[in-house]
Design a protein around this motif. Structure first.
Motif, mmCIF file in Angstrom:
data_model
loop_
_atom_site.group_PDB
_atom_site.id
_atom_site.type_symbol
_atom_site.label_atom_id
_atom_site.label_comp_id
_atom_site.label_asym_id
_atom_site.label_seq_id
_atom_site.Cartn_x
_atom_site.Cartn_y
_atom_site.Cartn_z
ATOM 1 N N VAL A 37 6.007 11.381 1.883
ATOM 2 C CA VAL A 37 5.586 10.830 3.181
ATOM 3 C C VAL A 37 5.325 9.325 3.057
ATOM 4 O O VAL A 37 5.738 8.536 3.923
ATOM 5 N N ALA A 38 4.652 8.923 1.987
ATOM 6 C CA ALA A 38 4.376 7.503 1.776
ATOM 7 C C ALA A 38 5.668 6.713 1.566
ATOM 8 O O ALA A 38 5.794 5.570 2.031
ATOM 9 N N ALA A 39 6.643 7.311 0.878
ATOM 10 C CA ALA A 39 7.927 6.638 0.685
ATOM 11 C C ALA A 39 8.643 6.429 2.018
ATOM 12 O O ALA A 39 9.222 5.365 2.272
ATOM 13 N N VAL B 39 9.613 2.795 3.898
ATOM 14 C CA VAL B 39 10.915 2.418 4.470
ATOM 15 C C VAL B 39 10.745 1.928 5.912
ATOM 16 O O VAL B 39 11.296 0.887 6.301
ATOM 17 N N LEU B 40 9.975 2.652 6.698
ATOM 18 C CA LEU B 40 9.758 2.248 8.090
ATOM 19 C C LEU B 40 9.044 0.903 8.178
ATOM 20 O O LEU B 40 9.414 0.037 8.993
ATOM 21 N N VAL B 41 8.033 0.709 7.346
ATOM 22 C CA VAL B 41 7.280 -0.547 7.352
ATOM 23 C C VAL B 41 8.182 -1.723 6.996
ATOM 24 O O VAL B 41 8.148 -2.781 7.652
ATOM 25 N N GLU B 42 8.996 -1.548 5.959
ATOM 26 C CA GLU B 42 9.848 -2.649 5.507
ATOM 27 C C GLU B 42 10.936 -2.973 6.527
ATOM 28 O O GLU B 42 11.297 -4.141 6.716
ATOM 29 N N LEU B 43 11.463 -1.955 7.188
ATOM 30 C CA LEU B 43 12.505 -2.193 8.183
ATOM 31 C C LEU B 43 11.978 -2.966 9.392
ATOM 32 O O LEU B 43 12.716 -3.714 10.035
ATOM 33 N N ARG B 44 10.688 -2.808 9.674
ATOM 34 C CA ARG B 44 10.105 -3.443 10.856
ATOM 35 C C ARG B 44 9.408 -4.765 10.542
ATOM 36 O O ARG B 44 8.994 -5.466 11.460
ATOM 37 N N SER B 45 9.261 -5.092 9.272
ATOM 38 C CA SER B 45 8.498 -6.279 8.888
ATOM 39 C C SER B 45 9.343 -7.544 8.984
ATOM 40 O O SER B 45 10.532 -7.549 8.637
ATOM 41 N N ASP B 46 8.711 -8.631 9.451
ATOM 42 C CA ASP B 46 9.382 -9.932 9.460
ATOM 43 C C ASP B 46 9.428 -10.540 8.064
ATOM 44 O O ASP B 46 10.286 -11.378 7.782
ATOM 45 N N HIS B 47 8.487 -10.171 7.213
ATOM 46 C CA HIS B 47 8.435 -10.677 5.844
ATOM 47 C C HIS B 47 8.267 -9.497 4.891
ATOM 48 O O HIS B 47 7.200 -9.280 4.319
ATOM 49 N N PRO B 48 9.326 -8.694 4.705
ATOM 50 C CA PRO B 48 9.187 -7.490 3.877
ATOM 51 C C PRO B 48 9.004 -7.821 2.400
ATOM 52 O O PRO B 48 9.534 -8.819 1.899
ATOM 53 N N MET B 49 8.246 -6.973 1.736
ATOM 54 C CA MET B 49 8.121 -7.089 0.291
ATOM 55 C C MET B 49 9.478 -6.882 -0.378
ATOM 56 O O MET B 49 9.812 -7.519 -1.377
ATOM 57 N N VAL C 108 0.829 -1.207 0.000
ATOM 58 C CA VAL C 108 0.000 0.000 0.000
ATOM 59 C C VAL C 108 0.865 1.261 0.000
ATOM 60 O O VAL C 108 0.653 2.181 -0.798
ATOM 61 N N THR C 109 1.845 1.317 0.886
ATOM 62 C CA THR C 109 2.677 2.524 0.971
ATOM 63 C C THR C 109 3.524 2.703 -0.291
ATOM 64 O O THR C 109 3.706 3.837 -0.754
ATOM 65 N N PHE C 110 4.026 1.622 -0.853
ATOM 66 C CA PHE C 110 4.820 1.720 -2.074
ATOM 67 C C PHE C 110 3.958 2.219 -3.231
ATOM 68 O O PHE C 110 4.381 3.081 -4.018
ATOM 69 N N THR C 111 2.734 1.689 -3.336
ATOM 70 C CA THR C 111 1.839 2.102 -4.413
ATOM 71 C C THR C 111 1.471 3.580 -4.292
ATOM 72 O O THR C 111 1.473 4.323 -5.281
#
Length: 474
Positions: free
Chosen positions: A232-234, A238-248, A197-200
């Motif tokens: 802001v979405a970008a 970055v924050l979402v991917e750094l915290r994810s156990d299974h990042p896109m 969602v954030t990447f899109t």
């Protein structure tokens, strides 16, 4: 013959999704004439597809690993076929753009599963044959797009560039149902919804802001608000991917300088080599009066033909060459080709573009295959599927962003010249000079920063975790 049915199914889908990136280019003036569309609308006809394809590619791969690659590929084919019909019957430019987004969603589902299906189906010598044929079809799609689009637009209607997808989609569906078996990753990771969602949002908002800048200017709220929202979405991505156990997308890959510079080069390369083509088409058709077929022959075929010749006659030798030199010097060739095209003037004919297009094609033919193998050879084997998906994602983003940025440069020059024929040539020249700068920067970065990575032919094999494909050096 039966063993090649899965290859036929995958190649038909691949041809469809890649040819639709370029087949629309020569039809843009005809679309504008029918709908009274402006430059921003025409940019979205191209970018809506490329953005949807780029934004959803990695996420679609995760879904395929979890729920089945055959099922996701079939779903993508159906979505692509339905959206192609919607494109063909679109009553206005807004409906066409919306249908192009849907096409990109279907294309992402297909593109994310093609390599995994081939890799699971074929082994040993057959695998090499399958990947060789798939690569040739991918190159042929790029070459065929402008010419097929020109023929259909000139002799039938621009709507036929979408209608022609229907019988090919039906054939691909039939071959897939008959010959492709279902497969899943044993330990597939969950679908990264926040990352997708954030990447899109980031990609779409920034592109929207860039396109709005052409019409409203850089200081207008219609430009600044989406650009700020995209940034802001970008940051959120970055924050979402750094915290994810299974990042896109594992952002740790960018700590590898070779990976980072190749991703940047892929982004700039697709902007420099391909994103300027819509504006040369506008000049060829609206100012010089060429039909869509001639515009395809003059504005695209020299590039595609030269690229295919490099792959056919020098592909094996390039894979043995230093990636730093092959990719870096290839990008400098693209820059030289863009500069050669920028010599266009108010009294130039369409043939002035051909020498530069040939140089761009030679450069692209050297860069694209070596770039892929060098990137995959330089990442951990368990991250190869993700790395390959990231490469294709940033290639499409480079095209989409390039169309938006070059549109601003082109339109400013046309507006300053009050629409005079010479102003179109000046706008095209300025656009090509900026494209040359992109390729020059990318080439210098590669020559300076890319590590000397020795690599041989790439062997593709299935991973057993959340990544779809793993690659080792042979």
């Amino acid at each position: 013959m039966r063993k090649w049915i899965p290859l036929i199914a995958v190649c038909l889908g691949t041809f469809l999704l890649l040819v639709d990136v370029t087949i629309v280019i020569v039809a843009l003036p005809a679309i504008a004439g029918d709908f009274g569309a402006d430059y921003a609308d025409l940019q979205w006809v191209l970018d809506a597809y490329a953005l949807a394809l780029a934004a959803l590619l990695l996420g679609a791969g995760s879904l395929a690993d979890r729920y089945g690659r055959r099922g996701v590929y079939l779903t993508g084919l159906v979505v692509f076929a339905v959206s192609s019909l919607l494109c063909a019957i679109a009553p206005n430019e807004q409906a066409l753009i919306a249908a192009r987004v849907l096409q990109g969603i279907g294309g992402a589902a297909m593109f994310a599963t093609t390599l995994a299906i081939l890799n699971l189906t074929y082994h040993g010598r057959d695998r090499g044959v399958a990947f060789g044929v798939w690569g040739a079809v991918s190159g042929a799609a790029t070459a065929a797009g402008p010419l097929v689009g020109g023929l259909l637009t000139e002799h039938l209607s621009w709507r036929w560039i979408f209608l022609v997808n229907l019988p090919v989609s039906a054939a691909a569906l039939w071959f897939t149902l008959r010959g492709v078996t279902e497969s899943r990753a044993p330990r597939a990771g969950r679908f990264d919804i926040p990352g997708t969602v954030t990447f899109t949002i980031a990609a779409g908002a920034v592109t929207y802001g860039l396109i709005q800048a052409s019409a409203e200017g850089w200081t207008a709220a219609a430009t600044l608000v989406p650009l700020l929202a995209g940034l802001v979405a970008a940051a959120a991505f970055v924050l979402v991917e750094l915290r994810s156990d299974h990042p896109m997308l594992d952002l740790g890959l960018f700590r590898n300088p070779s990976f980072a510079v190749l991703i940047v080069a892929a982004f700039l390369m697709h902007a420099a080599a391909f994103a300027v083509m819509p504006y040369s088409t506008v000049w060829l058709q609206q100012i010089l009066g060429h039909g869509p077929v001639d515009a395809g022959l003059l504005g695209a075929l020299p590039l595609s033909g030269a690229s295919l010749l490099v792959g056919a006659f020098a592909g094996h030798a390039l894979q043995k060459a230093s990636p730093r030199l092959a990719v870096g010097l290839g990008l400098l060739l693209v820059a030289a080709g863009d500069l050669a095209q920028s010599l266009v003037g108010g009294d130039s004919g369409g043939t002035v573009l051909i020498p530069g297009l040939i140089l761009v094609g030679l450069g692209a033919g050297a860069v694209l295959p070596v770039q892929s193998s060098a990137l995959l050879a330089g990442v951990p084997r368990e991250r190869s599927g993700m790395a390959g998906g990231a490469l294709n994602t940033f290639r499409q983003l480079g095209f989409a962003f390039g169309v938006a940025v070059f549109g601003k440069v082109f339109q400013d020059a046309v507006a300053d010249g009050r629409g005079a024929p010479a102003a179109y040539a000046e706008g095209l020249s300025s656009t090509l000079q900026l494209a040359a700068a992109y390729a020059l920067v990318a080439g210098i970065l590669v020559l300076i920063l890319l590590r000397r990575t020795a690599h041989g032919p790439v062997n593709v094999s299935m991973s057993t975790d959340e990544n779809r494909v793993k690659v080792s050096e042979g």
